[in-house]
Design a protein around this motif. Sequence first.
Motif, short mmCIF file in Angstrom:
data_model
loop_
_atom_site.label_atom_id
_atom_site.label_comp_id
_atom_site.label_asym_id
_atom_site.label_seq_id
_atom_site.Cartn_x
_atom_site.Cartn_y
_atom_site.Cartn_z
N UNK A 18 45.05 28.90 41.59
CA UNK A 18 44.26 28.03 41.03
C UNK A 18 43.21 27.96 42.01
N UNK A 19 43.35 27.80 43.38
CA UNK A 19 42.41 27.76 44.44
C UNK A 19 41.49 29.14 44.60
N UNK A 20 42.50 30.06 44.50
CA UNK A 20 41.94 31.45 44.66
C UNK A 20 40.75 31.57 43.51
N UNK A 21 41.44 31.32 42.31
CA UNK A 21 40.54 31.57 41.13
C UNK A 21 39.40 30.88 41.10
N UNK A 22 39.28 29.54 41.51
CA UNK A 22 38.14 28.51 41.53
C UNK A 22 37.08 29.23 42.65
N UNK A 23 37.74 29.84 43.60
CA UNK A 23 36.89 30.23 44.72
C UNK A 23 36.10 31.45 44.18
N UNK A 24 36.69 32.44 43.59
CA UNK A 24 36.07 33.59 42.99
C UNK A 24 35.22 33.49 41.83
N UNK A 25 35.54 32.34 40.90
CA UNK A 25 34.72 32.00 39.98
C UNK A 25 33.23 31.37 40.31
N UNK A 26 33.47 30.33 41.32
CA UNK A 26 32.26 29.97 41.94
C UNK A 26 31.44 31.05 42.64
N UNK A 27 31.93 31.81 43.37
CA UNK A 27 31.22 33.05 44.07
C UNK A 27 30.58 33.58 43.27
N UNK A 28 31.12 34.30 41.98
CA UNK A 28 30.36 34.89 40.96
C UNK A 28 29.29 34.05 40.47
N UNK A 29 29.35 33.00 40.05
CA UNK A 29 28.40 32.17 39.35
C UNK A 29 27.10 31.79 40.32
N UNK A 30 27.54 31.60 41.66
CA UNK A 30 26.63 31.82 42.70
C UNK A 30 25.49 33.24 42.62
N UNK A 31 26.47 34.23 42.59
CA UNK A 31 25.78 35.36 42.60
C UNK A 31 24.98 35.66 41.65
N UNK A 32 25.46 35.23 40.32
CA UNK A 32 24.56 35.41 39.00
C UNK A 32 23.25 34.46 38.93
N UNK A 33 23.53 33.50 39.67
CA UNK A 33 22.16 32.44 40.05
C UNK A 33 21.21 33.15 40.82
N UNK A 34 21.67 33.81 41.93
CA UNK A 34 20.85 34.43 42.88
C UNK A 34 20.25 35.64 42.22
N UNK A 48 22.52 44.42 40.91
CA UNK A 48 23.10 44.16 39.60
C UNK A 48 24.35 44.71 39.34
N UNK A 49 24.80 45.94 40.10
CA UNK A 49 25.97 46.72 40.12
C UNK A 49 27.19 45.63 40.79
N UNK A 50 26.62 44.98 41.89
CA UNK A 50 27.48 44.06 42.75
C UNK A 50 27.99 43.08 41.75
N UNK A 51 27.14 42.47 41.18
CA UNK A 51 27.36 41.35 40.23
C UNK A 51 28.16 41.66 39.12
N UNK A 52 27.79 42.83 38.64
CA UNK A 52 28.87 43.25 37.28
C UNK A 52 30.18 43.59 37.54
N UNK A 53 30.22 44.16 38.83
CA UNK A 53 31.69 44.49 39.41
C UNK A 53 32.45 42.86 39.55
N UNK A 54 31.65 42.13 40.00
CA UNK A 54 32.38 40.67 40.02
C UNK A 54 32.69 40.07 38.89
N UNK A 55 32.01 40.10 37.72
CA UNK A 55 32.43 39.79 36.52
C UNK A 55 33.41 40.36 36.02
N UNK A 56 33.39 41.79 36.16
CA UNK A 56 34.44 42.59 35.54
C UNK A 56 35.92 42.37 36.15
N UNK A 57 35.90 41.87 37.38
CA UNK A 57 37.07 41.39 38.16
C UNK A 57 37.60 40.14 37.38
N UNK A 58 36.70 39.09 37.20
CA UNK A 58 36.98 37.94 36.84
C UNK A 58 37.69 38.10 35.43
#
Length: 83
Positions: A18-34, A48-58
């Motif tokens: 749960x803690x790891x999933x929350x961290x990854x999700x929050x990090x991705x949301x921050x990257x999307x906002x940035x 863009x490819x970095x953020x898309x990769x993060x989204x795909x991993x989630x």
Amino acid sequence: MANHKSALKRIRSNEKKRVLNRYQHKTTRNAIKALRMIEDKTEAGVKLPVVVSMIDKLAKKNIIHSNKASNLKSKLTKHVAAL
């Protein structure tokens, strides 16, 4: 409280996940906002490819639904193309 050893282990492992999933999700949301804040097209094209990769991993780990991942990627791609 849990009565079995395996149930106690499951509680511990669920909390770690749960803690790891929350961290990854929050990090991705921050990257999307940035990425949405970037005004320079070349810089956004590099990020863009970095953020898309993060989204795909989630989506692969079922942290977010695959349709949500597709919608996010589509909107971000349109945003970068419109710059």
